[in-house]
Design a protein around this motif. Sequence first.
Motif, PDB file in Angstrom:
ATOM      1  N   PRO A 177      92.723  38.419  69.443  1.00  0.00           N
ATOM      2  CA  PRO A 177      92.656  38.305  67.982  1.00  0.00           C
ATOM      3  C   PRO A 177      91.473  37.524  67.431  1.00  0.00           C
ATOM      4  O   PRO A 177      91.478  37.123  66.278  1.00  0.00           O
ATOM      5  N   ARG A 178      90.431  37.322  68.215  1.00  0.00           N
ATOM      6  CA  ARG A 178      89.283  36.559  67.724  1.00  0.00           C
ATOM      7  C   ARG A 178      88.592  37.306  66.573  1.00  0.00           C
ATOM      8  O   ARG A 178      88.593  38.541  66.525  1.00  0.00           O
ATOM      9  N   PRO A 179      87.965  36.573  65.644  1.00  0.00           N
ATOM     10  CA  PRO A 179      87.317  37.235  64.503  1.00  0.00           C
ATOM     11  C   PRO A 179      85.974  37.845  64.884  1.00  0.00           C
ATOM     12  O   PRO A 179      85.373  37.501  65.914  1.00  0.00           O
ATOM     13  N   LEU A 180      85.514  38.764  64.063  1.00  0.00           N
ATOM     14  CA  LEU A 180      84.151  39.258  64.180  1.00  0.00           C
ATOM     15  C   LEU A 180      83.189  38.171  63.722  1.00  0.00           C
ATOM     16  O   LEU A 180      83.503  37.382  62.829  1.00  0.00           O
ATOM     17  N   ILE A 181      82.024  38.147  64.310  1.00  0.00           N
ATOM     18  CA  ILE A 181      80.998  37.180  63.922  1.00  0.00           C
ATOM     19  C   ILE A 181      79.841  37.943  63.276  1.00  0.00           C
ATOM     20  O   ILE A 181      79.261  38.847  63.885  1.00  0.00           O
ATOM     21  N   GLY A 182      79.526  37.585  62.041  1.00  0.00           N
ATOM     22  CA  GLY A 182      78.376  38.169  61.366  1.00  0.00           C
ATOM     23  C   GLY A 182      77.262  37.137  61.267  1.00  0.00           C
ATOM     24  O   GLY A 182      77.513  35.976  60.960  1.00  0.00           O
ATOM     25  N   GLU A 183      76.050  37.560  61.540  1.00  0.00           N
ATOM     26  CA  GLU A 183      74.905  36.659  61.496  1.00  0.00           C
ATOM     27  C   GLU A 183      74.018  37.010  60.313  1.00  0.00           C
ATOM     28  O   GLU A 183      73.733  38.182  60.059  1.00  0.00           O
ATOM     29  N   VAL A 184      73.562  35.985  59.594  1.00  0.00           N
ATOM     30  CA  VAL A 184      72.699  36.195  58.431  1.00  0.00           C
ATOM     31  C   VAL A 184      71.264  36.357  58.901  1.00  0.00           C
ATOM     32  O   VAL A 184      70.735  35.524  59.630  1.00  0.00           O
ATOM     33  N   ARG A 185      70.673  37.452  58.490  1.00  0.00           N
ATOM     34  CA  ARG A 185      69.270  37.714  58.834  1.00  0.00           C
ATOM     35  C   ARG A 185      68.352  37.121  57.781  1.00  0.00           C
ATOM     36  O   ARG A 185      68.749  36.935  56.635  1.00  0.00           O
ATOM     37  N   PRO A 186      67.092  36.848  58.145  1.00  0.00           N
ATOM     38  CA  PRO A 186      66.110  36.397  57.136  1.00  0.00           C
ATOM     39  C   PRO A 186      65.933  37.468  56.067  1.00  0.00           C
ATOM     40  O   PRO A 186      66.198  38.651  56.300  1.00  0.00           O
ATOM     41  N   ARG A 233      84.339  41.008  53.915  1.00  0.00           N
ATOM     42  CA  ARG A 233      85.372  40.088  54.404  1.00  0.00           C
ATOM     43  C   ARG A 233      86.769  40.643  54.115  1.00  0.00           C
ATOM     44  O   ARG A 233      87.647  40.651  54.983  1.00  0.00           O
ATOM     45  N   ALA A 234      86.973  41.107  52.890  1.00  0.00           N
ATOM     46  CA  ALA A 234      88.287  41.630  52.513  1.00  0.00           C
ATOM     47  C   ALA A 234      88.615  42.892  53.297  1.00  0.00           C
ATOM     48  O   ALA A 234      89.775  43.122  53.676  1.00  0.00           O
ATOM     49  N   LEU A 235      87.619  43.726  53.563  1.00  0.00           N
ATOM     50  CA  LEU A 235      87.826  44.966  54.305  1.00  0.00           C
ATOM     51  C   LEU A 235      88.309  44.671  55.721  1.00  0.00           C
ATOM     52  O   LEU A 235      89.271  45.265  56.209  1.00  0.00           O
ATOM     53  N   PHE A 236      87.663  43.724  56.393  1.00  0.00           N
ATOM     54  CA  PHE A 236      88.071  43.418  57.762  1.00  0.00           C
ATOM     55  C   PHE A 236      89.395  42.672  57.800  1.00  0.00           C
ATOM     56  O   PHE A 236      90.156  42.801  58.760  1.00  0.00           O
ATOM     57  N   GLU A 237      89.686  41.902  56.761  1.00  0.00           N
ATOM     58  CA  GLU A 237      90.999  41.260  56.693  1.00  0.00           C
ATOM     59  C   GLU A 237      92.097  42.317  56.588  1.00  0.00           C
ATOM     60  O   GLU A 237      93.158  42.198  57.200  1.00  0.00           O
ATOM     61  N   ARG A 238      91.845  43.367  55.815  1.00  0.00           N
ATOM     62  CA  ARG A 238      92.850  44.423  55.691  1.00  0.00           C
ATOM     63  C   ARG A 238      93.020  45.164  57.021  1.00  0.00           C
ATOM     64  O   ARG A 238      94.126  45.610  57.354  1.00  0.00           O
ATOM     65  N   LEU A 239      91.937  45.282  57.760  1.00  0.00           N
ATOM     66  CA  LEU A 239      92.010  45.927  59.056  1.00  0.00           C
ATOM     67  C   LEU A 239      92.683  45.032  60.086  1.00  0.00           C
ATOM     68  O   LEU A 239      93.099  45.502  61.143  1.00  0.00           O
ATOM     69  N   GLY A 240      92.813  43.739  59.751  1.00  0.00           N
ATOM     70  CA  GLY A 240      93.458  42.800  60.661  1.00  0.00           C
ATOM     71  C   GLY A 240      92.497  41.855  61.336  1.00  0.00           C
ATOM     72  O   GLY A 240      92.908  40.963  62.077  1.00  0.00           O
ATOM     73  N   CYS A 241      91.188  42.038  61.091  1.00  0.00           N
ATOM     74  CA  CYS A 241      90.167  41.191  61.713  1.00  0.00           C
ATOM     75  C   CYS A 241      89.715  40.134  60.714  1.00  0.00           C
ATOM     76  O   CYS A 241      89.535  40.417  59.538  1.00  0.00           O
ATOM     77  N   GLY A 242      89.479  38.925  61.202  1.00  0.00           N
ATOM     78  CA  GLY A 242      88.775  37.962  60.385  1.00  0.00           C
ATOM     79  C   GLY A 242      87.276  38.228  60.503  1.00  0.00           C
ATOM     80  O   GLY A 242      86.819  38.860  61.463  1.00  0.00           O
ATOM     81  N   LEU A 243      86.512  37.787  59.529  1.00  0.00           N
ATOM     82  CA  LEU A 243      85.050  37.912  59.586  1.00  0.00           C
ATOM     83  C   LEU A 243      84.455  36.545  59.323  1.00  0.00           C
ATOM     84  O   LEU A 243      84.613  35.985  58.236  1.00  0.00           O
ATOM     85  N   THR A 244      83.802  35.998  60.323  1.00  0.00           N
ATOM     86  CA  THR A 244      83.149  34.701  60.200  1.00  0.00           C
ATOM     87  C   THR A 244      81.663  34.925  59.969  1.00  0.00           C
ATOM     88  O   THR A 244      81.020  35.669  60.718  1.00  0.00           O
TER      89      THR A 244
END
Length: 247
Positions: A177-186, A233-244
């Motif tokens: 159940p670990r969340p997805l990790i999103g990285e901010v690009r320049p 964030r809301a989309l992945f929460e609905r899918l069951g995933c957290g998004l960090t």
Amino acid sequence: MAHASRSGRRASLDMDEVAPNYFALNNSHLATLLKSEGLIKGHMFELTSWRREGLLARLRERGFSVRSLADRLEALPLPPAPHPIGGAGWRALATPLEQFSHFDLRRLRWHPISAETHNDAPGVALYDGWVLRRRKGRGAASFYQAHKERGGGIGLLPLGETSALLQGYAQALAFDPRPLIGEVRPPEVPDGEAELRLPEIELPRPYRELLELVARRDKDGWLVRRTGWPLARALFERLGCGLTIEE
């Protein structure tokens, strides 16, 4: 209920949000009600007023059909209860061109299954309960859930693509159940906004179509515009995933 036009026909949607605060206008009668709330360019309306929710509520009260990104989000199908994954079984290949992939529970995408040979017959080892994608040559893919039969072989229960991926996510979240990790690009987009990079994952079609309103896809994954981060964030929460989001 859709607003009735003068011809008596009902438009499917009078105003449809296609990007954060950008709406496609399908009813010219809305122009006079919107001109003080933002900018109208042709058949597009940019909402600049802070009275967003009040405006949408008033339009609906007057009988206009309005769809927001939040409405699209609420309409997304939810993942089902996860089907347990059991022991392995064998399935012979119908033709040399037949290829199977299973939904990778860690990477959230399809993973090809290498064919093996048993008793001079090519086939694949599949686990009971696995979500599968099958291709026969260059044709369209079909989707299944593996079902172990009494003799130890594997049967296939047909699924639609969306149902298959929703079950795949349900199994993945039960497994890890670990969340997805999103990285901010320049900043790399014309207006200088930073973009959020998400890993290359497979999404059910309704989720993919909604994410495409705020994101673009390249060979390495998804790039989400800053204005689309709340929706992602809301989309992945609905899918069951957290998004960090790591900035």
